[in-house]
Design an enzyme around this catalytic site. Structure first.
Site, short mmCIF file in Angstrom:
data_model
loop_
_atom_site.label_atom_id
_atom_site.label_comp_id
_atom_site.label_asym_id
_atom_site.label_seq_id
_atom_site.Cartn_x
_atom_site.Cartn_y
_atom_site.Cartn_z
N LYS A 1 -8.67 8.78 -9.72
CA LYS A 1 -7.74 7.79 -10.24
C LYS A 1 -6.88 8.37 -11.35
CE LYS A 1 -8.39 3.31 -12.17
NZ LYS A 1 -7.18 2.78 -11.56
N ASN B 1 -5.38 13.36 -10.77
CA ASN B 1 -4.07 12.70 -10.77
C ASN B 1 -3.65 12.53 -12.23
OD1 ASN B 1 -2.56 9.69 -10.41
ND2 ASN B 1 -2.15 11.16 -8.78
N CYS C 1 4.47 6.71 -10.20
CA CYS C 1 3.84 5.40 -10.20
C CYS C 1 4.86 4.29 -10.47
CB CYS C 1 2.73 5.31 -11.22
SG CYS C 1 1.93 3.73 -11.08
N LYS D 1 3.53 14.54 -6.81
CA LYS D 1 3.43 13.39 -5.89
C LYS D 1 4.67 12.53 -5.99
CE LYS D 1 0.47 9.60 -4.50
NZ LYS D 1 -0.88 9.04 -4.61
N GLY E 1 0.17 7.76 3.66
CA GLY E 1 0.75 6.44 3.82
C GLY E 1 0.18 5.80 5.07
N GLY E 2 -0.77 4.90 4.90
CA GLY E 2 -1.27 4.09 6.01
C GLY E 2 -2.17 4.79 6.99
N GLY F 1 -5.75 6.61 1.65
CA GLY F 1 -5.88 5.71 0.51
C GLY F 1 -6.56 4.40 0.86
C1 LIG Z 1 -5.16 0.12 -5.62
C2 LIG Z 1 -4.35 1.38 -5.57
C3 LIG Z 1 -4.29 2.20 -6.70
C4 LIG Z 1 -3.53 3.37 -6.69
N1 LIG Z 1 -3.52 4.16 -7.80
C5 LIG Z 1 -2.85 5.34 -7.78
C6 LIG Z 1 -2.89 6.24 -8.87
O1 LIG Z 1 -3.59 6.02 -9.87
N2 LIG Z 1 -2.15 7.38 -8.81
C7 LIG Z 1 -1.41 7.69 -7.71
O2 LIG Z 1 -0.77 8.73 -7.69
N3 LIG Z 1 -1.37 6.88 -6.64
C8 LIG Z 1 -2.07 5.71 -6.65
N4 LIG Z 1 -2.05 4.90 -5.53
C9 LIG Z 1 -1.27 5.28 -4.34
C10 LIG Z 1 -2.14 5.97 -3.28
O3 LIG Z 1 -2.73 7.16 -3.79
C11 LIG Z 1 -1.32 6.31 -2.03
O4 LIG Z 1 -0.25 7.14 -2.41
C12 LIG Z 1 -0.76 5.08 -1.36
O5 LIG Z 1 -1.68 4.03 -1.42
C13 LIG Z 1 -0.36 5.32 0.09
O6 LIG Z 1 -1.44 5.68 0.90
P1 LIG Z 1 -2.30 4.63 1.78
O7 LIG Z 1 -1.32 3.83 2.59
O8 LIG Z 1 -3.21 5.48 2.59
O9 LIG Z 1 -3.02 3.76 0.82
C14 LIG Z 1 -2.80 3.72 -5.52
C15 LIG Z 1 -2.88 2.91 -4.39
C16 LIG Z 1 -3.65 1.75 -4.39
C17 LIG Z 1 -3.70 0.91 -3.15
#
Ligand SMILES: Cc1cc2nc3c(=O)[nH]c(=O)nc-3n(C[C@H](O)[C@H](O)[C@H](O)COP(=O)(O)O)c2cc1C
Ligand SMILES: Cc1cc2nc3c(=O)[nH]c(=O)nc-3n(C[C@H](O)[C@H](O)[C@H](O)COP(=O)(O)OP(=O)(O)OC[C@H]3O[C@@H](n4cnc5c(N)ncnc54)[C@H](O)[C@@H]3O)c2cc1C
Ligand code: FES
Lengths: 277, 306
Positions: free
Chosen positions: B47, B101, B132, B167, B245-246, B267
């Protein structure tokens, strides 16, 4: 089997995924449903107040699991009791006996069953579907020699489908409805206050809407009865990874947003900070 | 049963397999060791960490939408110092790539977090979260702008000793320019995408469904757009691309790799199924065997003509 539950540490961190929990039976009253799920290991580790994360479908919509309290345990199975309020619960309500569900559990930290006193008495207060965890709790308290009185409130009589179950199990039961269609007319918290005068309690346990819990936190202070309250929040994961499920809590003298899926969902009333409406 | 070669060489770091758990969806890692052996992972990103603890946003922080999740956690976290004291020692003996991160509310903070982490062992790389969308109002962040990204990447690159993954945010029309400027500034890899700025409204009450009003959309709903961005970026840069992503299945992983990703991050799927990543890795192994693919890495950037 109950004794195994009771002698386990309350805050055990065991949890597992059971992708194939079979639905043994289903009950239905209007919007309310009970599903009994066969899952020996999760059942044997469950503690009252803990919850499950249930996958309601196999596709990506609805995406997330849904949290449900453990309503009852019996032999190899545990029950969930739920109200249909949206897409996920509606889909869940369509499941049939013999279907399989993917569940995670037991999750979170449940009710603390240790109560002082030689013949301890507990008041269990449930609002609407918040009654769910209180059946498992009452059964566990009984095995500890605690006598439980149930206070069960709803908007109308249709919101009290479990009243017969509690009566059949022999618990003193007080019901209230806001429209007066059954039992005391008004809020369950007012009914509780009225009854506490003749029937004092050493501990309050409760689950239900925020308004009810907030009022119980006040009652807990006014009457000096320790209370344990089960909170709800939208949960992304249920096991501490997303930080979505926070509530304002006071922990080690610090006030902050704390995850309720790990440290709760049950908290001593004095830990909970209620935001202004 | 023989296993296929799932390993990936990112140049600065070798992964057992291409599947990395994405930041913010995998806690600090320890949350998942209850479900499976973390050493099975290609790696995981913890995180986001700032130099100091952050309180995060008020709830509701999450809302589910069609095949997606909008979050506005607000990067609540314990800060880099407590992380290094309390959590990192539990991760240091793992045989998987532990990636941190790195966040900041200004350029110097990114550098300060990385410098602090430099004092500890057991970290494979830093993922710079220049993207972010939750933190600043309206979702504005350095990743929207090639120059701002360049400044942060070169500053952190200069001041720390570890490989950098930058990122990217999808919330820009200039994603290719931003990726190129991160490469120019010395980034060792690019990961994309972070969440899409999004919102949800309760039509009955006319209120927003998130206390923060705006949040970031993730999950299967974003996959086609994220995949397109990975494809476009991968064609324009030479450093490795980590796509996300997804992703929920091995097929999703393969699509990202074919589009040009060397590795992927998973994620939101971790919330739905804490065992999602080990399952995906098993599926990848089966895929390689049934299709006689000796090295999974050979799939990267192999989009065939129609
Ligand atoms: C609840 C939540 C918290 C996240 N926190 C961070 C974070 O602290 N730092 C970051 O770079 N991305 C964060 N993300 C983004 C994810 O790392 C990822 O880039 C994004 O969710 C897309 O991937 P996914 O569709 O597989 O979830 C977060 C996503 C979610 C859903
Ligand atoms: C620890 C815990 C235990 C619970 N136990 C029970 C129970 O025993 N019986 C029961 O009927 N309900 C229980 N709930 C509430 C139940 O989880 C929600 O009613 C359910 O998730 C709604 O899903 P939906 O798809 O039908 O509604 P939708 O409104 O379509 O759901 C959309 C999203 O919001 C979330 N959500 C909506 N309402 C709530 C809510 N009140 N609490 C948490 N998340 C919500 C859903 O999980 C989903 O992610 C519990 C909630 C928590 C946090
Ligand atoms: S529900 Fe994910 S941290 Fe509590």
């Amino acid at each position: 089997m109950y004794s195994a539950i009771l002698f386990r540490t309350i805050f055990g961190k065991t949890m597992r995924k059971d992708p194939q929990a079979r639905i043994l039976h289903k009950q239905n009253w209007g919007d309310y449903f009970i599903l009994a799920l066969e899952s020996p290991r999760i059942t044997s580790e469950a503690h009252p107040g803990q919850f499950l994360m249930v996958r309601v479908g196999e596709t990506s919509f609805p995406l997330l699991r849904r949290p449900f309290s453990i309503h009852a345990v019996q032999d190899n199975a545990l029950e969930i009791f739920f109200q249909t309020t949206g897409l996920g619960t509606r889909q869940l309500s369509l499941k049939q006996e013999g279907d399989r569900l993917d569940i995670l559990g037991p999750l979170g930290r449940g009710f603390n069953l240790d109560i002082e006193g030689s013949t301890p008495k507990a008041a269990l207060v449930g609002g609407g579907r918040g009654i769910a965890p209180l059946y498992f709790l009452s059964e566990s308290l009984r095995l500890q020699g605690v006598s439980a009185t149930i206070y069960y409130g709803g908007r109308t009589v249709e919101d009290l489908p479990l009243r017969k179950k509690f009566l059949a199990a022999g618990y003193p039961l007080h019901c209230s409805t806001e429209d007066g269609s059954y039992g005391f007319k008004g809020l369950i918290t007012d009914h509780l206050i009225q009854d506490l005068k003749q029937n004092p309690a050493d501990r309050i346990y409760a689950c239900g809407p925020d308004g009810m819990l907030k009022r119980l936190a006040e009652i807990s202070q006014e009457y000096s009865i320790p209370a344990e309250l089960s909170l709800e929040a939208i949960m992304g994961c249920g096991f501490g990874a997303c930080w979505g499920c926070v509530h304002r809590l006071k922990k080690d003298q610090e006030i902050g947003w704390q995850k309720i899926c790990e440290d709760g969902p049950v908290f001593p009333a004095e830990m909970i900070i209620w935001e202004k409406e | 049963m023989t296993h296929s070669d799932l390993s990936i060489d990112l140049g600065f770091c070798r992964l057992k397999n291409p599947v990395i758990a994405a930041s913010g969806t995998f806690g600090y890692g320890t949350e998942f060791s209850r479900f499976f052996d973390l050493n099975r992972l290609g790696g995981f990103v913890v995180k986001g960490l700032y130099s100091t603890p952050r309180p995060g946003n008020p709830p509701p922080r999450l809302v589910e939408t069609a095949s997606g999740l909008i979050n506005a956690i607000g990067l609540q976290g314990i800060g880099v110092k407590r992380f290094c004291q309390e959590i990192l020692p539990q991760l240091q003996d793992l045989d998987t790539a532990v990636i941190i991160n790195v966040c900041g509310s200004h350029e110097e903070e990114y550098a300060a977090v990385a410098e602090h982490l430099d004092g500890f062992e057991g970290i494979a790389a830093y993922e710079l979260n220049v993207s972010c969308p939750n933190v600043s109002t309206g979702g504005s962040c350095p990743a929207l702008d090639p120059e701002a990204t360049h400044r942060i990447v070169s500053l952190v690159k200069k001041s720390c000793r570890r490989p950098l993954i930058t990122k990217l945010s999808p919330n820009t029309g200039k994603i290719i320019e931003v990726a190129k400027s991160a490469e120019e500034a010395g980034s060792d890899a690019i990961s994309l995408v972070n969440t899409f700025l999004a919102m949800a409204i309760d039509a009955k009450t006319r209120r927003p469904k998130l206390a923060n009003v705006l949040g970031g959309l993730s999950g299967p709903a974003i996959k086609p757009i994220a995949l397109r961005m990975v494809y476009q970026v991968a064609q324009e840069i030479r450093i490795p691309v980590i796509g996300m992503g997804g992703i929920t299945t091995s097929e999703d992983v393969l699509e990202y790799m074919i589009a040009g990703a060397s590795a992927v991050e998973v994620g939101t799927a971790n919330f739905v199924d804490p065992e999602a990543i080990p399952l995906i890795i098993d599926e990848l192994d089966v895929y390689c065997q049934t299709h006689n693919i000796e090295r999974l890495a050979s799939l990267t950037g192999t989009l065939a003509p129609l």
